[in-house]
Write an enzyme that holds these catalytic residues in place. Sequence first.
Site, PDB file in Angstrom:
ATOM      1  N   ASP A  34     -14.887  19.310  36.952  1.00 38.88           N
ATOM      2  CA  ASP A  34     -13.928  20.417  37.033  1.00 38.88           C
ATOM      3  C   ASP A  34     -12.600  19.922  37.578  1.00 38.88           C
ATOM      4  OD1 ASP A  34     -15.876  22.040  36.197  1.00 38.88           O
ATOM      5  OD2 ASP A  34     -15.785  23.443  37.890  1.00 38.88           O
ATOM      6  N   GLU A  36     -11.289  16.865  37.510  1.00 35.52           N
ATOM      7  CA  GLU A  36     -10.548  16.060  36.528  1.00 35.52           C
ATOM      8  C   GLU A  36      -9.885  16.976  35.493  1.00 35.52           C
ATOM      9  OE1 GLU A  36     -13.407  12.072  36.550  1.00 35.52           O
ATOM     10  OE2 GLU A  36     -14.015  13.829  35.418  1.00 35.52           O
ATOM     11  N   PHE A  37     -10.655  17.976  35.021  1.00 34.98           N
ATOM     12  CA  PHE A  37     -10.133  18.912  34.021  1.00 34.98           C
ATOM     13  C   PHE A  37      -8.911  19.652  34.580  1.00 34.98           C
ATOM     14  CE2 PHE A  37      -9.771  23.023  32.011  1.00 34.98           C
ATOM     15  CZ  PHE A  37      -9.953  22.746  30.659  1.00 34.98           C
ATOM     16  N   ASP A  38      -9.068  20.200  35.790  1.00 41.51           N
ATOM     17  CA  ASP A  38      -7.980  20.991  36.375  1.00 41.51           C
ATOM     18  C   ASP A  38      -6.720  20.153  36.575  1.00 41.51           C
ATOM     19  OD1 ASP A  38      -9.535  23.257  36.391  1.00 41.51           O
ATOM     20  OD2 ASP A  38     -10.282  22.932  38.426  1.00 41.51           O
ATOM     21  N   SER A  93      -8.878  34.380  32.106  1.00 41.85           N
ATOM     22  CA  SER A  93      -9.381  33.435  33.094  1.00 41.85           C
ATOM     23  C   SER A  93      -8.610  33.657  34.406  1.00 41.85           C
ATOM     24  CB  SER A  93      -9.162  32.038  32.530  1.00 41.85           C
ATOM     25  OG  SER A  93      -9.736  31.112  33.370  1.00 41.85           O
ATOM     26  N   LEU A  94      -8.763  32.754  35.344  1.00 38.16           N
ATOM     27  CA  LEU A  94      -8.065  32.888  36.627  1.00 38.16           C
ATOM     28  C   LEU A  94      -7.225  31.643  36.885  1.00 38.16           C
ATOM     29  CD1 LEU A  94     -10.804  34.048  39.159  1.00 38.16           C
ATOM     30  CD2 LEU A  94      -8.733  35.288  38.592  1.00 38.16           C
ATOM     31  N   GLU A 123     -13.721  36.968  47.587  1.00 38.68           N
ATOM     32  CA  GLU A 123     -15.107  36.894  47.085  1.00 38.68           C
ATOM     33  C   GLU A 123     -15.484  35.469  46.760  1.00 38.68           C
ATOM     34  OE1 GLU A 123     -14.841  39.180  43.516  1.00 38.68           O
ATOM     35  OE2 GLU A 123     -13.930  40.841  44.591  1.00 38.68           O
ATOM     36  N   LYS A 125     -16.557  32.590  44.278  1.00 38.41           N
ATOM     37  CA  LYS A 125     -16.376  32.317  42.853  1.00 38.41           C
ATOM     38  C   LYS A 125     -17.714  31.802  42.350  1.00 38.41           C
ATOM     39  CE  LYS A 125     -13.253  29.951  39.703  1.00 38.41           C
ATOM     40  NZ  LYS A 125     -14.292  29.553  38.796  1.00 38.41           N
ATOM     41  N   ASP A 127     -20.405  30.205  40.016  1.00 41.79           N
ATOM     42  CA  ASP A 127     -20.278  29.164  39.008  1.00 41.79           C
ATOM     43  C   ASP A 127     -21.331  29.381  37.922  1.00 41.79           C
ATOM     44  OD1 ASP A 127     -19.234  27.026  37.796  1.00 41.79           O
ATOM     45  OD2 ASP A 127     -20.107  25.518  39.109  1.00 41.79           O
ATOM     46  N   GLU A 194     -20.690  37.457  36.341  1.00 41.58           N
ATOM     47  CA  GLU A 194     -21.116  36.099  36.024  1.00 41.58           C
ATOM     48  C   GLU A 194     -22.636  36.072  35.935  1.00 41.58           C
ATOM     49  OE1 GLU A 194     -18.239  34.526  35.903  1.00 41.58           O
ATOM     50  OE2 GLU A 194     -18.753  32.398  35.852  1.00 41.58           O
ATOM     51  N   TYR A 246     -18.309  41.651  39.293  1.00 43.91           N
ATOM     52  CA  TYR A 246     -17.151  41.606  40.199  1.00 43.91           C
ATOM     53  C   TYR A 246     -15.890  42.270  39.656  1.00 43.91           C
ATOM     54  CZ  TYR A 246     -16.816  37.341  37.368  1.00 43.91           C
ATOM     55  OH  TYR A 246     -16.807  36.445  36.344  1.00 43.91           O
ATOM     56  N   LYS A 309      -8.229  38.512  45.418  1.00 46.05           N
ATOM     57  CA  LYS A 309      -7.686  39.544  44.523  1.00 46.05           C
ATOM     58  C   LYS A 309      -6.882  40.563  45.325  1.00 46.05           C
ATOM     59  CE  LYS A 309     -11.866  39.292  41.774  1.00 46.05           C
ATOM     60  NZ  LYS A 309     -13.148  39.897  41.417  1.00 46.05           N
ATOM     61  N   LYS A 333     -10.299  26.548  44.639  1.00 43.58           N
ATOM     62  CA  LYS A 333     -11.533  25.844  44.285  1.00 43.58           C
ATOM     63  C   LYS A 333     -11.899  24.804  45.331  1.00 43.58           C
ATOM     64  CE  LYS A 333     -12.579  25.240  39.892  1.00 43.58           C
ATOM     65  NZ  LYS A 333     -12.481  24.862  38.475  1.00 43.58           N
ATOM     66  N   CYS A 427     -27.883 -10.600  28.984  1.00 43.22           N
ATOM     67  CA  CYS A 427     -28.494  -9.275  28.797  1.00 43.22           C
ATOM     68  C   CYS A 427     -29.825  -9.212  29.550  1.00 43.22           C
ATOM     69  CB  CYS A 427     -28.708  -9.017  27.306  1.00 43.22           C
ATOM     70  SG  CYS A 427     -29.639  -7.510  26.997  1.00 43.22           S
ATOM     71  N   CYS A 430     -32.646  -9.025  26.545  1.00 40.85           N
ATOM     72  CA  CYS A 430     -32.949 -10.062  25.551  1.00 40.85           C
ATOM     73  C   CYS A 430     -32.376 -11.424  25.933  1.00 40.85           C
ATOM     74  CB  CYS A 430     -32.460  -9.637  24.171  1.00 40.85           C
ATOM     75  SG  CYS A 430     -30.677  -9.536  24.061  1.00 40.85           S
ATOM     76  N   CYS A 445     -23.910  -6.519  25.330  1.00 41.67           N
ATOM     77  CA  CYS A 445     -24.851  -7.464  24.756  1.00 41.67           C
ATOM     78  C   CYS A 445     -24.542  -7.475  23.263  1.00 41.67           C
ATOM     79  CB  CYS A 445     -26.288  -7.008  25.006  1.00 41.67           C
ATOM     80  SG  CYS A 445     -27.452  -7.875  23.949  1.00 41.67           S
ATOM     81  N   CYS A 451     -31.678  -6.927  20.040  1.00 35.86           N
ATOM     82  CA  CYS A 451     -31.967  -6.555  21.430  1.00 35.86           C
ATOM     83  C   CYS A 451     -32.856  -5.291  21.421  1.00 35.86           C
ATOM     84  CB  CYS A 451     -30.654  -6.288  22.154  1.00 35.86           C
ATOM     85  SG  CYS A 451     -30.861  -5.751  23.840  1.00 35.86           S
TER      86      CYS A 451
HETATM   87  S1  IVH Z   1     -12.408  38.006  38.692  1.00 35.96           S
HETATM   88  C1  IVH Z   1      -9.132  38.744  35.066  1.00 35.96           C
HETATM   89  N1  IVH Z   1     -14.173  37.263  40.439  1.00 35.96           N
HETATM   90  O1  IVH Z   1     -14.277  32.463  37.236  1.00 35.96           O
HETATM   91  C2  IVH Z   1     -10.112  37.776  35.622  1.00 35.96           C
HETATM   92  N2  IVH Z   1     -13.969  35.959  38.448  1.00 35.96           N
HETATM   93  O2  IVH Z   1     -12.435  30.339  36.490  1.00 35.96           O
HETATM   94  C3  IVH Z   1     -10.998  38.432  36.611  1.00 35.96           C
HETATM   95  N3  IVH Z   1     -15.569  34.100  38.328  1.00 35.96           N
HETATM   96  O3  IVH Z   1     -12.952  34.032  34.398  1.00 35.96           O
HETATM   97  C4  IVH Z   1     -12.042  37.531  37.087  1.00 35.96           C
HETATM   98  N4  IVH Z   1     -16.569  34.478  40.236  1.00 35.96           N
HETATM   99  O4  IVH Z   1     -15.597  34.069  34.816  1.00 35.96           O
HETATM  100  C5  IVH Z   1     -13.616  36.988  39.244  1.00 35.96           C
HETATM  101  N5  IVH Z   1     -15.707  36.771  42.075  1.00 35.96           N
HETATM  102  C6  IVH Z   1     -15.176  36.492  40.898  1.00 35.96           C
HETATM  103  C7  IVH Z   1     -15.601  35.414  40.105  1.00 35.96           C
HETATM  104  C8  IVH Z   1     -14.968  35.178  38.888  1.00 35.96           C
HETATM  105  C9  IVH Z   1     -16.538  33.709  39.158  1.00 35.96           C
HETATM  106  C10 IVH Z   1     -15.278  33.421  37.049  1.00 35.96           C
HETATM  107  C11 IVH Z   1     -14.793  34.308  35.928  1.00 35.96           C
HETATM  108  C12 IVH Z   1     -13.398  33.831  35.686  1.00 35.96           C
HETATM  109  C13 IVH Z   1     -13.523  32.383  36.047  1.00 35.96           C
HETATM  110  C14 IVH Z   1     -12.215  31.690  36.245  1.00 35.96           C
END
Ligand code: IVH
Length: 709
Positions: A34, A36-38, A93-94, A123, A125, A127, A194, A246, A309, A333, A427, A430, A445, A451
């Site tokens: 995650d 590396e991606f971010d 997404s967030l 809250e 998050k 996974d 989730e 959520y 939020k 994160k 190797c 072999c 190798c 092999c």
């Molecule tokens: S609120 C408009 N609350 O994390 C988006 N998302 O990486 C509202 N996720 O897309 C999302 N826990 O799939 C919200 N407590 C939480 C969460 C949560 C996990 C997920 C969700 C979101 C992703 C973003």
Amino acid sequence: MDKTKANIRISELRDILNEANRRYYVDNAPTLSDYEFDMLMKELEALEKEYPELRTPDSPTQRVGSDLSGDPTSENLQKKEFEQYPHKYPMLSLGNTYDISEVEAFAERAAKGIGNSFTYSCELKFDGTAICLTYRNGKLFRALTRGDGTIGDDVTRNVLHISNIPQYLSVPEGFIPSQSKPNPWPEEFEIRGEIYMPWAAFDRLNEERLKDEEQPFANPRNAASGSLKLIDSRMVANRGLECTLYHLLGEDLPFQTHDQALSAAQTWGLPVSDKRKTCRGIDEIEDFINYWDTERKNLPFATDGIVIKVNELPYQAELGYTAKFPRWATAYKFKAEQALTKLISIDYQVGRTGAVTPVANLEPVQLSGTIVKRASLHNADQMQLLDIHIGDFVYVEKGGEIIPKITAVELSQRPEDAHLPHFPAVCPDCGTPLVKDEQEAKSFCPNQDGCPTQIQAKLVHFLSRKAMNVIAGDATVEQLYNKALVWNIADFYELKKEHLLTLDGWKEKSADRFLKSIQESRNVPFERVLYALGIRHVGETTAKSVAKHFGNIDAIAAADIEQLLNVDDIGEIIAESIYSYFRNPENIEIISRLKAAGLRFEIGEQKVSLSSSLEGLTIVISGNFSISRDQMKELIALNGGKNSGSVSGKTSYLLAGEKAGPEKLKKAESLGVKVISEKEFMAMIAVSHEAEENSPPAVETENIQPTLF
Ligand code: IVH
């Protein structure tokens, strides 16, 4: 960075991120951690900010990753296994960060935008994989995955097997129905959350998969999302999935705050986490983050951060959304968990392509819910970089791959008898002297055809699920090889029942099952056969591009380097690898035997569609819609229509959204082209679905709303 270089890097980053998204959302087999991606996403965002003219609507910075089955944009050519329906409200997404100062900046922006006093809901998050549940009159009506954010896969039948998702809502004690409020809940609402797999269920599932010689899941998130998409719903019940909700959405909801909405949902029997808190400012937010950064290790499920939020719903509406994120929420994160443990020894493993990978044997240690005993060291350079010694205490981390990696050595704890490991010169299987590929920093190798480990690994790869999908584990391949029944991939198609009955523990039934599976593999599409051949550097995606570009194996075999370089995403290394594969007479001989066995060596027609309601129609779009213009184009294509950029005599309809271009409208009028609204368009796809299938429409017009609140 100058513009030319930025352009090259942008396109590189988009490719990497698109591929990573596909591997994460569609294949459930992530290739990047995650973090590396971010970080790559942030680099792309920064470059697009510096050069806004290089930003395109299809950039991964502008779209949420797609988990849709059969999604043409995600290059997932697998069969569409679920009905697909549009989301009433886009499923976004967030925004996320690993940096607390960016959470502070988020809080400042929110305060500035709101201008009054307000609170935050903090809250966990979770996974897992996002889910959107619609309840109508107290009954679960539909469950959709996020899909591409606009359209989701209908997984209702599977969701009904998740024990804490109620099919019917319950009436809280003390509720007195009245004429104006016959039920405690709104007539219709959506609640999002989730679906996740607790650690205990995850470990149990992976143990079973290993026993059945299946690839284990890399993490609980992938396990949850793979399980949710199982074709056999009854199997979902055994996977131990759970759900937490959520986000409540609907029209005219009677709540002032997000917290009130969730508390009400809980009284209706819906699973809502109690690990949330109303915070008054950044100090309380930081306390909450710090508390959970430690406490998360004791949770029975995975959490990868904290979501913050704005709590008051009218303020959420005021702050609104960007194309991808709400402005009223963000995620902090957590960095991947690390564990410190002792390095006992290093094994040198030979892979399918001959690459020799050092794998560390560790003193078992608990990490993110599992016991870790082995970790990857990648290559000799990495070992040198870490200055790793046998006996050292090392930090291990879980990335995108199944095997965790060693990220650092704790030099302060180096024992006196610690000693340097020696990367082998030959190797380990072999005895052939290894060669170093400088570009890849890996040792190989070179004895590809002699092999034993490489041969067996090629055989295993050929049969694997994403290749020929033949039911057989590594142990079967080992036996077939050791009994000299199979030496190369073409030999599989010459196996007879009497051969199989000589294998330890094999009876009529297992032999028949294997032969049936071999027979079925003759129908595997060409791009997968090409992948199955195991050409070095040709993964699934490359195989797809090459197969699509050339159409058949003979054309690929005849192609020179220059022609191979014309294929999208193919660079010199891959082109040379393909070229030399087809210059090896042994490979040509194998392919001709496979051809004779009836495997597919030509691309077939594959079209993913929702319906044929727009078959033969050319539609021009103009203006803004409740979904993005790209998504609208996708919807046209998915229903069999053609999208065109300009109005002409051949145009069937001009689909006009808000602020449609006056030029286009004028041209349509002068040519007598009918102008339709988004609502009319949605009705067109919905109505013909009903007529076609005599079943509920796959796209429901009333579900399309132009605004979010
Ligand atoms: S609120 C408009 N609350 O994390 C988006 N998302 O990486 C509202 N996720 O897309 C999302 N826990 O799939 C919200 N407590 C939480 C969460 C949560 C996990 C997920 C969700 C979101 C992703 C973003």
